[in-house]
Design a protein around this motif. Structure first.
Motif, PDB file in Angstrom:
ATOM      1  N   SER A 295      -3.271  -4.039   4.190  1.00  0.00           N
ATOM      2  CA  SER A 295      -4.710  -3.772   4.050  1.00  0.00           C
ATOM      3  C   SER A 295      -5.078  -5.220   4.203  1.00  0.00           C
ATOM      4  O   SER A 295      -4.427  -6.350   3.859  1.00  0.00           O
ATOM      5  N   ARG A 296      -6.553  -5.356   4.065  1.00  0.00           N
ATOM      6  CA  ARG A 296      -7.117  -6.684   4.074  1.00  0.00           C
ATOM      7  C   ARG A 296      -6.772  -7.522   3.016  1.00  0.00           C
ATOM      8  O   ARG A 296      -6.617  -8.704   2.866  1.00  0.00           O
ATOM      9  N   SER A 297      -6.899  -6.705   1.695  1.00  0.00           N
ATOM     10  CA  SER A 297      -6.709  -7.302   0.617  1.00  0.00           C
ATOM     11  C   SER A 297      -5.361  -7.930   0.398  1.00  0.00           C
ATOM     12  O   SER A 297      -5.014  -8.881  -0.244  1.00  0.00           O
ATOM     13  N   GLU A 298      -4.272  -7.083   1.112  1.00  0.00           N
ATOM     14  CA  GLU A 298      -3.022  -7.723   1.006  1.00  0.00           C
ATOM     15  C   GLU A 298      -2.787  -8.897   1.898  1.00  0.00           C
ATOM     16  O   GLU A 298      -2.146  -9.793   1.603  1.00  0.00           O
ATOM     17  N   VAL A 299      -3.557  -8.911   3.058  1.00  0.00           N
ATOM     18  CA  VAL A 299      -3.540  -9.984   3.743  1.00  0.00           C
ATOM     19  C   VAL A 299      -3.977 -11.233   3.329  1.00  0.00           C
ATOM     20  O   VAL A 299      -3.380 -12.349   3.324  1.00  0.00           O
ATOM     21  N   LEU A 300      -5.052 -11.157   2.187  1.00  0.00           N
ATOM     22  CA  LEU A 300      -5.649 -12.427   1.660  1.00  0.00           C
ATOM     23  C   LEU A 300      -4.792 -12.695   0.595  1.00  0.00           C
ATOM     24  O   LEU A 300      -4.707 -13.975   0.316  1.00  0.00           O
ATOM     25  N   ARG A 301      -4.250 -11.771  -0.179  1.00  0.00           N
ATOM     26  CA  ARG A 301      -3.333 -12.084  -1.450  1.00  0.00           C
ATOM     27  C   ARG A 301      -1.777 -12.632  -0.980  1.00  0.00           C
ATOM     28  O   ARG A 301      -1.475 -13.324  -1.642  1.00  0.00           O
TER      29      ARG A 301
ATOM     30  N   THR B 189     -12.285  -1.422  24.866  1.00  0.00           N
ATOM     31  CA  THR B 189     -12.359  -0.029  25.215  1.00  0.00           C
ATOM     32  C   THR B 189     -11.514   0.558  24.092  1.00  0.00           C
ATOM     33  O   THR B 189     -11.279   1.888  24.170  1.00  0.00           O
ATOM     34  N   GLY B 190     -10.585  -0.123  23.373  1.00  0.00           N
ATOM     35  CA  GLY B 190      -9.695   0.596  22.140  1.00  0.00           C
ATOM     36  C   GLY B 190      -8.383   0.664  22.983  1.00  0.00           C
ATOM     37  O   GLY B 190      -7.347   1.408  22.316  1.00  0.00           O
ATOM     38  N   LYS B 191      -7.955   0.557  24.116  1.00  0.00           N
ATOM     39  CA  LYS B 191      -6.665   1.067  24.781  1.00  0.00           C
ATOM     40  C   LYS B 191      -5.705   0.076  24.364  1.00  0.00           C
ATOM     41  O   LYS B 191      -4.523   0.385  24.450  1.00  0.00           O
ATOM     42  N   ALA B 192      -5.988  -1.347  24.275  1.00  0.00           N
ATOM     43  CA  ALA B 192      -4.852  -2.128  23.907  1.00  0.00           C
ATOM     44  C   ALA B 192      -4.071  -1.843  22.674  1.00  0.00           C
ATOM     45  O   ALA B 192      -4.567  -1.503  21.625  1.00  0.00           O
ATOM     46  N   LEU B 193      -2.815  -2.208  23.004  1.00  0.00           N
ATOM     47  CA  LEU B 193      -1.958  -1.605  21.589  1.00  0.00           C
ATOM     48  C   LEU B 193      -1.601  -2.746  20.870  1.00  0.00           C
ATOM     49  O   LEU B 193      -0.916  -3.567  20.987  1.00  0.00           O
ATOM     50  N   TYR B 194      -2.279  -2.494  19.597  1.00  0.00           N
ATOM     51  CA  TYR B 194      -2.000  -3.769  18.668  1.00  0.00           C
ATOM     52  C   TYR B 194      -0.951  -3.292  17.703  1.00  0.00           C
ATOM     53  O   TYR B 194      -0.403  -1.931  17.832  1.00  0.00           O
ATOM     54  N   GLY B 195      -0.739  -4.172  16.762  1.00  0.00           N
ATOM     55  CA  GLY B 195       0.565  -3.663  15.811  1.00  0.00           C
ATOM     56  C   GLY B 195       0.395  -2.331  15.129  1.00  0.00           C
ATOM     57  O   GLY B 195       1.657  -1.475  15.263  1.00  0.00           O
TER      58      GLY B 195
ATOM     59  N   GLU C 191       0.234  -6.360  21.338  1.00  0.00           N
ATOM     60  CA  GLU C 191      -1.054  -7.221  21.514  1.00  0.00           C
ATOM     61  C   GLU C 191      -1.566  -7.865  20.063  1.00  0.00           C
ATOM     62  O   GLU C 191      -1.227  -7.262  19.215  1.00  0.00           O
ATOM     63  N   ILE C 192      -2.043  -8.738  20.284  1.00  0.00           N
ATOM     64  CA  ILE C 192      -2.259  -9.463  19.123  1.00  0.00           C
ATOM     65  C   ILE C 192      -3.931  -9.881  18.691  1.00  0.00           C
ATOM     66  O   ILE C 192      -4.568 -10.296  19.483  1.00  0.00           O
ATOM     67  N   GLY C 193      -4.432  -9.543  17.666  1.00  0.00           N
ATOM     68  CA  GLY C 193      -5.941  -9.483  17.173  1.00  0.00           C
ATOM     69  C   GLY C 193      -5.944 -10.693  16.237  1.00  0.00           C
ATOM     70  O   GLY C 193      -6.415 -10.646  15.396  1.00  0.00           O
ATOM     71  N   GLY C 194      -5.667 -11.966  16.943  1.00  0.00           N
ATOM     72  CA  GLY C 194      -5.772 -13.069  16.271  1.00  0.00           C
ATOM     73  C   GLY C 194      -4.548 -13.536  15.402  1.00  0.00           C
ATOM     74  O   GLY C 194      -3.933 -12.659  14.735  1.00  0.00           O
ATOM     75  N   GLY C 195      -4.502 -14.822  15.482  1.00  0.00           N
ATOM     76  CA  GLY C 195      -3.325 -15.249  14.722  1.00  0.00           C
ATOM     77  C   GLY C 195      -3.609 -16.820  14.110  1.00  0.00           C
ATOM     78  O   GLY C 195      -3.383 -16.959  12.783  1.00  0.00           O
TER      79      GLY C 195
ATOM     80  N   GLU D  99      -6.931  -8.866  13.024  1.00  0.00           N
ATOM     81  CA  GLU D  99      -5.895  -7.755  13.033  1.00  0.00           C
ATOM     82  C   GLU D  99      -5.004  -8.107  11.855  1.00  0.00           C
ATOM     83  O   GLU D  99      -4.308  -8.852  11.761  1.00  0.00           O
ATOM     84  N   PRO D 100      -4.682  -6.950  10.693  1.00  0.00           N
ATOM     85  CA  PRO D 100      -3.987  -7.283   9.651  1.00  0.00           C
ATOM     86  C   PRO D 100      -2.450  -6.992  10.257  1.00  0.00           C
ATOM     87  O   PRO D 100      -2.196  -6.630  11.159  1.00  0.00           O
ATOM     88  N   HIS D 101      -1.445  -7.694   9.471  1.00  0.00           N
ATOM     89  CA  HIS D 101      -0.092  -7.494   9.940  1.00  0.00           C
ATOM     90  C   HIS D 101       0.293  -6.284  10.177  1.00  0.00           C
ATOM     91  O   HIS D 101       0.054  -5.299   9.274  1.00  0.00           O
ATOM     92  N   ALA D 102       1.120  -5.867  11.108  1.00  0.00           N
ATOM     93  CA  ALA D 102       1.630  -4.340  11.146  1.00  0.00           C
ATOM     94  C   ALA D 102       2.888  -4.639  12.007  1.00  0.00           C
ATOM     95  O   ALA D 102       2.995  -5.355  12.547  1.00  0.00           O
ATOM     96  N   CYS D 103       3.766  -3.588  11.401  1.00  0.00           N
ATOM     97  CA  CYS D 103       5.072  -3.861  12.132  1.00  0.00           C
ATOM     98  C   CYS D 103       5.918  -2.164  12.006  1.00  0.00           C
ATOM     99  O   CYS D 103       5.305  -1.368  11.258  1.00  0.00           O
TER     100      CYS D 103
END
Lengths: 755, 287
Positions: free
Chosen positions: A286-292, A30-36, A253-257, A206-210
């Motif tokens: 961004s996704r591009s940063e995650v991959l690069r 439902t989108g309530k979980a708090l991700y980075g 909360e973590i969207g995959g690791g 989930e891309p890295h976020a802090c």
């Protein structure tokens, strides 16, 4: 630690083994979980990172003056803002987060800006002038090892590495036993093949976020998506020159690791920007940063040689593994070398591994790091030998399977393991005898992972309303809050809904190792059971006090304190809720805790069966049917265990068929997005069937083994073996993308290709 | 960046023609927004045309259909008349993106994005579709094949935009089909593709055929030799082999991250062959 033998008697479980609804599910969907990226703070700035457009370049100078003067900009950082941590591994992490004298790969961070808006930060990045001297680059592992290759970082070679390779080779390792030459001499046939596998990314959604914030007294707070808040604290406090206690890290909360969030990429940058600006700073990749710029797994180049008798006994095995793990020293090849032949009971075996640096991002752990590639090579050659002799691939594996008492190629002697049971189960499964049509092929592979325990700390509080709060320190990447709560409920004799498990910040609980090595359900579960036992002891003491008898005369059975026998006295049992309700009158709150460096994780084996169909005109592979057999020790929450088995298979299928880091001649990553970095979509996959085996791990009170990693190991070879049998030509390079398969088919059938 | 919602065709033309900098037309936005977010373009002006009357209509005209520039893939796919007459164009459009993208993406947008790998374009070229272009000098009709001039470039002049796509009427026993190759099963971009439109005579002989290939050259390639290989035949193995050979010869692809020259040349022929078989089955079912 002595192994706990509680599992010797077959135990009847009430909660463990059931399938309660996952506690985090509704909030996530439902989108309530708090991700980075969901975290905010008053006065927060947004930061963006400037990244190298070059694969390899000396940074002569960086001029940030225009960016600093730009509207809305509150801080700019470069490597010059950071000190040099004493520890070499920590220094590598820092240099990976912010390039020092050289940009080591396309996408390497060189500067960062914090500003009042994303638009202001992006505009300021364009004002930073970096004076680059472009250097020759190398991205391929074999090219990087050749003498004369561009050197990524000088002076990083271990003494064990010979002089016949370039300075990029940082590690050499060797495992095995027995007389190889004699072993190969006993064989009726020997096959030696070369293999290559491309780097793959963990592909977490989930891309890295802090979000980082400094108080005026120098204390700092960091919220981030990570697999280990204590790891983040230790790395960042060393990089920032702080005492660990002054930095509190709270995991979101973590969207995959999948291993990729077991290090830091942006957190030190956010902390330094927050320190400089005096404002909270948020970074979302961004996704591009995650991959690069985050860590994919290693790519590899391998040679595998195996000898077999005509009745299917393996006489000797030898693997030479060359991995690259990006621009820094990396020990992953060692896991590959240790795991390569783990499934086999061999008299003569040797594995050798080399790691080379290249102009690629620093690799990060990815689910059983190092094992999928080496086992792909070994299992491919075993399959080809089975084809050569016309032998059944499962029979051959059963004949050679490692079992209790086998001395593994990496030195240990196995105790109770489930490999033969998995193989036998696969042999008996209807999938194995289902008919195949022309153009279809069936592949088999074994898989193995070590599993891990490690430093673990759990607190369990019994609340006065009869509920239980479990406090643990490992982000939940695979259902651990459910399985830990279930183990607490089981041990205490309460229902699962009475237990809530929370993952807490670094200030609220002692040190826990990162969520890796499939360790959490095993090690945190073990500590939770012990913490529950400690709480039960307290509750027995309280009951003794109430009844006025000796505490030794009280036992805990079926969720209640009871007099130990008729001589102890006649008292009705007191449940957890009854004891908790009066705890204030009997001595105060009731809690249990346990701290351990958990040993005895118990290795894990699995066997995968897959049917594929190859389109001979396009090289396209369709996965028709897939069955996973895996030893879970004891499946605490079977749905999650099945999910782990299916998820590993899905990621392995992607690795085998389409996922790859594609570098151009310019050393730049060509596919930094999910369009051309092709993870499988749901419609690419059949329903992945699972068969859980339960061979209890003697090292855990309930027999639990980690299940998270083994499942990604067999798919590479299982699919390669199925494709090779379907196509009638042996594929030795991953991914087996349609152009590669079609080229192999055309090479094998030149007449058809000419049509 | 300025964002304007045009209220009429003339209004949109005026806005676009008056902008000295880079302008972008927004219909579904499924390409434009991705380009904006990635920083590929930083237009001075974006003009939304989907509120203009008629832009979201499909109208029967001269035995064929006129499809407004802002008609989405989902709306096109639900139109029984277009589906029946031009199933290949519809299936090409429906392959684009995800379910969510289908709610927005348009034929005209796919054409103006000018990707060599655009899915709907080979099908429209095979169909001899015609784009109606509005501009400062009024309206003109342009064959779809003449709109793209290279990757990301079109022949449209400043101030011009496409208002509709016209799919013409067809003789009896006519149909079309489109196939693309992607390494996945959906949510991907064609490595190469083929659109085939054909008409069969009463005796089953092919009387007309147009074959267009995608992602094998800077723009979509119409392959007259491939069509000619089918005409006058009953689409037997020999004709299909000649078609595939013509397609492989006409394809001038490049090696890139999505595929190799050898792969694209071969698979272009394979797809054209398979699309021909599907189109012929559909044409026979027409009878």
């Amino acid at each position: 630690m002595a192994l706990d033998k509680q599992t010797a008697a077959k135990r009847e479980f009430k909660v463990v083994g059931t399938r309660p609804l996952r506690p985090d599910g509704v909030d996530k969907v439902t989108g309530k979980a708090l991700y980075g990226a969901d975290l905010t703070a008053p006065g927060m700035l947004v930061a963006r990172i400037l990244r190298s457009p070059h694969a390899h370049a000396r940074i002569r100078a960086i001029d940030t003056s225009a960016a600093e003067a730009a509207p809305g900009v509150k801080a700019v950082v470069t490597a010059a803002d950071f000190g040099a941590p004493a520890d070499e591994a920590v220094r590598d992490v820092l240099v990976n987060c912010m390039a020092h004298d050289k940009a080591l790969y396309d996408g390497h961070a060189v500067a960062a800006v914090a500003a009042i808006s994303e638009a202001a930060a992006k505009a300021a990045l364009k004002l930073i002038k970096v004076d680059y001297e472009v250097l020759p680059h190398v991205t391929d592992v074999d090219a990087a090892m050749k003498p004369g290759a561009p050197v990524i970082q000088p002076g990083r070679q271990a003494e064990t590495v010979g002089t016949e390779v370039s300075e990029n080779v940082t590690h050499y390792c060797e495992f095995g036993h027995g007389d190889l030459e004699a072993g190969f001499a006993k064989a009726d046939h020997v096959i030696e093949r070369s293999f290559k596998t491309e780097a793959t990314h963990q592909g977490y959604i989930e891309p890295h976020a802090c979000l980082a914030s400094f108080a005026s007294d120098g204390k700092a707070d960091l919220w981030c998506c990570t697999q280990g808040q204590y790891m983040v604290r230790n790395l960042c406090s060393q990089i920032m020159g702080m005492e660990a206690s002054q930095l509190r890290v709270t995991p979101s909360e973590i969207g995959g690791g999948f291993g990729g969030k077991t290090t830091v990429f942006i957190e030190p940058v956010a902390l330094m920007l927050a320190k400089k600006s005096g404002r909270p700073v948020k970074i979302v990749m961004s996704r591009s940063e995650v991959l690069r710029a985050t860590g994919p797994t290693c790519s590899s180049s391998m040679g595998v040689k195996i000898g077999m008798t005509k009745d299917g006994r393996i006489t000797a095995g030898h693997a030479k593994l060359r991995y690259q793990g990006g621009a820094f020293p990396c020990g992953t090849v060692e896991f590959g070398a240790m795991a390569a032949f783990a499934a086999y009971d061999l008299d003569a075996v040797r594995t050798e591994g080399w790691n080379a640096m290249t102009n690629r991002p620093k690799q990060a752990a990815y689910r059983a790091p190092g094992a999928p590639m080496s086992i792909y090579g070994v299992e491919s050659v075993v399959d080809e030998l089975c084809q050569h002799f016309g032998l059944d691939p499962l029979d051959v594996r059963l004949k050679n399977a490692a079992k209790a008492g086998t001395k593994a190629s990496y030195g240990v002697t196995f105790t109770d393991i489930g490999l033969s049971a998995c193989l036998a189960k696969a042999k008996a499964h209807p999938h194995y005898t289902a008919p195949l049509k022309p153009g279809q092929g069936r592949g088999v592979s074994c898989g193995f992972w070590f599993n891990f325990g490690g430093d673990t700390c759990v607190t369990l509080n019994v609340n006065s309303d009869g509920t239980v709060s479990v406090t643990e320190g490992n982000p939940d990447i695979g259902g651990s809050r459910a399985s830990i709560g279930m183990m607490a409920a089981e041990e205490l004799g309460v229902t699962f809904d009475k237990v809530r498990t929370q993952v807490v910040d670094t200030a609220s609980l002692g040190y826990n190792e990162v969520t890796d090595g499939s360790r959490v359900t095993f090690a945190v579960g073990l500590a939770t059971i012990k913490a529950a036992q400690a709480a039960k002891k307290v509750m027995c003491q309280r009951a003794a006090k109430i009844w006025g008898i000796d505490e030794e005369a009280v036992v805990w059975e079926d969720g209640a304190a009871r007099p130990s026998g008729p001589n102890a006295g006649q008292f009705p049992p007191m449940t957890l809720a009854e004891i908790a309700a009066v705890s204030s009158q009997t001595g105060g709150p009731i809690a249990g805790h346990h701290e351990v460096n958990a040993d005895g994780a118990g290795v894990s084996f699995g066997v995968h069966l897959v049917d594929v169909e190859v389109d001979p005109e396009t090289g396209a592979t369709k996965v028709l049917r897939y069955t996973v057999f895996q030893d879970a020790g004891k499946a605490v929450h079977p749905s999650y265990v099945e999910g782990q088995m299916q998820g590993g298979a899905a990621q392995g299928i992607g690795w085998a068929l389409n996922e790859e880091y594609i570098y151009g001649d310019d050393g730049k990553l060509q596919n930094p997005g999910f369009l051309d970095y092709r993870v499988p979509v749901a419609s690419d996959l059949p329903m992945i069937d699972t068969v859980i085996l339960e061979i209890p791990n003697p090292g855990h009170p309930y027999g639990v083994r980690g299940v998270g990693e083994t499942s990604i190991v067999p798919p590479l070879a299982a699919i390669a073996n199925a494709v090779s049998r379907a196509a009638g030509v042996r594929l030795t390079s991953l991914p087996m993308s349609p152009p590669r398969i079609l080229a192999a088919l055309d090479a094998a059938h030149p007449a058809a290709a000419a049509e | 960046m300025r964002f304007e919602v045009a209220t009429s065709v003339a209004d949109a033309v005026r806005l676009l023609a008056a902008e000295p900098g880079t302008a972008r037309v927004l219909a579904g936005g499924t390409d434009v927004l991705v380009q904006l977010r990635s920083g590929m373009v930083e237009p001075a002006l974006v003009v939304d045309i989907k509120r203009i009357a008629g832009m979201r209509d499909i109208v029967a005209e001269a035995g064929g259909f006129r499809i407004g520039a802002a008609v989405s893939g989902a709306e096109l796919g639900e139109h029984a008349g277009v589906r029946a007459m031009w199933p290949g164009v519809v299936e090409a459009m429906e392959l684009i993106g995800s379910t969510q993208v289908q709610g927005r993406a348009t034929l005209a947008g796919n054409l103006c994005n000018a990707s060599p790998a655009a899915d709907s374009v080979p099908a429209m070229v095979a169909a001899e579709a015609v784009a109606r272009v509005a501009g400062p000098d009024g309206e003109r009709d342009v064959p779809v094949a003449a709109i793209p001039s290279g990757p990301g470039r079109t022949t449209l002049a400043r101030g011009e935009f496409i208002t509709s796509i016209f799919l013409p009427a067809r003789p009896a026993r006519s149909s079309d089909a489109y196939l693309r190759f992607i390494p996945r099963t959906e949510m991907d971009i064609a490595v190469c593709s083929a659109g085939v439109s054909l008409t069969l005579g009463a005796d089953g002989t092919c009387t007309a055929a147009r074959v267009a290939l995608g992602a094998v050259a800077p723009t979509v390639v119409l392959v007259p030799e491939a069509g000619a290989a089918l005409v006058g035949t009953t689409l037997g193995t020999e004709a299909l082999d000649a078609l595939a050979a013509a397609c492989a010869a006409a394809a001038k692809p490049i090696d890139d991250k999505r595929g190799t020259v050898a792969f694209r040349k071969k698979v272009a022929g394979v797809l054209a062959r398979r699309a021909t078989i599907i189109a012929a089955e559909r044409a026979r079912a027409e009878a």
